[in-house]
Scaffold this motif. Structure first.
Motif, PDB file in Angstrom:
ATOM      1  N   LYS A  20       0.842  -1.217   0.000  1.00 11.92           N
ATOM      2  CA  LYS A  20       0.000   0.000   0.000  1.00 11.92           C
ATOM      3  C   LYS A  20       0.875   1.265   0.000  1.00 11.92           C
ATOM      4  N   HIS A 102      -8.825  -2.969  -6.287  1.00 10.44           N
ATOM      5  CA  HIS A 102      -8.706  -3.152  -4.834  1.00 10.44           C
ATOM      6  C   HIS A 102      -9.835  -2.368  -4.161  1.00 10.44           C
ATOM      7  N   GLU A 174     -11.675 -10.498  -1.661  1.00  9.21           N
ATOM      8  CA  GLU A 174     -11.323  -9.648  -0.523  1.00  9.21           C
ATOM      9  C   GLU A 174     -12.591  -8.974   0.020  1.00  9.21           C
ATOM     10  N   ILE A 179     -10.750  -6.049   5.176  1.00 11.69           N
ATOM     11  CA  ILE A 179      -9.499  -5.435   4.721  1.00 11.69           C
ATOM     12  C   ILE A 179      -9.009  -4.424   5.748  1.00 11.69           C
ATOM     13  N   VAL A 221      -5.113 -11.151   6.814  1.00  9.79           N
ATOM     14  CA  VAL A 221      -4.412 -12.431   7.011  1.00  9.79           C
ATOM     15  C   VAL A 221      -3.145 -12.192   7.838  1.00  9.79           C
ATOM     16  N   VAL A 240      -1.904 -10.311   0.904  1.00 10.28           N
ATOM     17  CA  VAL A 240      -1.671  -9.901   2.292  1.00 10.28           C
ATOM     18  C   VAL A 240      -1.320  -8.417   2.326  1.00 10.28           C
ATOM     19  N   GLY A 242      -1.431  -5.580   5.584  1.00 11.93           N
ATOM     20  CA  GLY A 242      -0.677  -5.175   6.770  1.00 11.93           C
ATOM     21  C   GLY A 242       0.439  -6.132   7.166  1.00 11.93           C
TER      22      GLY A 242
HETATM   23  C1  PEP Z   1      -5.071  -5.836   1.015  1.00 11.36           C
HETATM   24  O1  PEP Z   1      -4.606  -4.709   1.053  1.00 11.36           O
HETATM   25  O2  PEP Z   1      -5.323  -6.379  -0.058  1.00 11.36           O
HETATM   26  C2  PEP Z   1      -5.323  -6.535   2.283  1.00 11.36           C
HETATM   27  C3  PEP Z   1      -5.819  -7.747   2.233  1.00 11.36           C
HETATM   28  O3  PEP Z   1      -5.009  -5.844   3.427  1.00 11.36           O
HETATM   29  P1  PEP Z   1      -4.995  -6.443   4.925  1.00 11.36           P
HETATM   30  O4  PEP Z   1      -4.273  -7.767   4.874  1.00 11.36           O
HETATM   31  O5  PEP Z   1      -4.264  -5.423   5.730  1.00 11.36           O
HETATM   32  O6  PEP Z   1      -6.414  -6.618   5.338  1.00 11.36           O
END
Ligand code: PEP
Length: 267
Positions: A20, A102, A174, A179, A221, A240, A242
């Motif tokens: 990100k 996203h 997602e 998220i 996750v 994934v 964070g």
């Molecule tokens: C993402 O940014 O696609 C995501 C799944 O973020 P997080 O794992 O932080 O929820």
């Protein structure tokens, strides 16, 4: 640049880290070096990919071999007067993948399924594998609209590409409410959503195509929860956020994938 190993890529789980809007360029290189060591150690059984901020994409790409690199977002035109945007054509030599649609793009920046379709087509045109993100909001889940939302996002989002292109693409399920929230989707709900996605693709493009599409799960996750999703036969890997910024967490997720997760059965 990412080097493919001799084991079929389709049989390996894909562990993708979306960094990100975090990390400076030197910090990105530092984390990439750590990830690369783990990716190289498990390259025979896991495909690892990182998605740095675009300021670091090129330098990260030049220092990895066993780690694929991707861009977090692209614009759908190949060039032009679009201040601040990045064209797929501009990153096609440094990005193996592009995240498209996203939930942060959809809900913070107002992207629609139609925009997603145009961006997905731009990826294909520029030889970048799209990771098309789909998923319902909490309200939609509570209203039992998950299946409808996924069907709509898939049918419009993939409308501008061929079945051959779809077969090589990746879909990330997602759920928006999971998220960056620390909320974990139940594995059985993830499996059910992945089956909905598979069915929608099968109806649009045929069973043979659907069988080749990789479906990832993403949503808070961690190394603790990764296994419960990787063990699902419907899931071919993880997106994934964070946890991918924490070196030890991400390495542990790669290791978990290597140790028996995600026998996708897709080829
Ligand atoms: C993402 O940014 O696609 C995501 C799944 O973020 P997080 O794992 O932080 O929820």
């Amino acid at each position: 640049m990412f080097i493919y190993t001799n084991i079929s890529i389709m049989s390996k789980p894909l562990i993708a880290g979306n960094w990100k809007m975090h990390l400076s360029e030197p910090q990105s290189r530092g984390l990439a070096e750590q990830v690369e060591a783990q990716a190289a150690a498990y390259a025979d059984t896991v495909e690892t990919a990182v998605f740095p901020s675009s300021i670091a994409l090129s330098s990260v790409n030049s220092l990895v071999e066993s780690t694929a690199t991707g861009v977090q977002n692209i614009y759908f035109a190949d060039e032009g007067a679009f201040t601040g945007e990045i064209a797929a054509a501009q990153v096609s030599d440094v990005a193996d993948y592009a995240i498209v649609g996203h939930s942060e793009r959809r809900y913070v920046f107002g992207e629609t399924d139609e925009t997603v379709a145009r961006k997905t087509a731009a990826c294909i045109r520029n030889h970048i594998t799209p990771i098309v993100c789909v998923g319902e909001t909490l309200h939609e889940r509570q209203e039992n609209e998950t299946v409808q939302v996924l069907n709509d996002q898939i049918s419009t989002g993939l409308t501008m590409i061929t079945s051959e292109d779809v077969a090589g693409s990746v879909i990330a399920y997602e759920p928006v409410w999971a998220i960056g929230t620390g909320e974990n989707a139940k594995p059985e709900d993830v499996a059910s959503a992945a089956r909905t996605i598979d069915r929608a693709i099968g109806e649009m493009f045929g069973r043979k195509t659907a069988d080749q599409v990789r479906v990832l799960y993403g949503g808070s996750v961690s190394s603790e929860t990764a296994g419960s999703y990787l063990d699902l036969e419907e899931i071919s890997g993880l997106l994934v956020g964070g946890a991918s910024l924490k070196e030890h967490e991400f390495k542990a997720i790669i290791e978990r994938a290597a140790n028996g997760g995600a026998e996708t059965g897709k080829s």
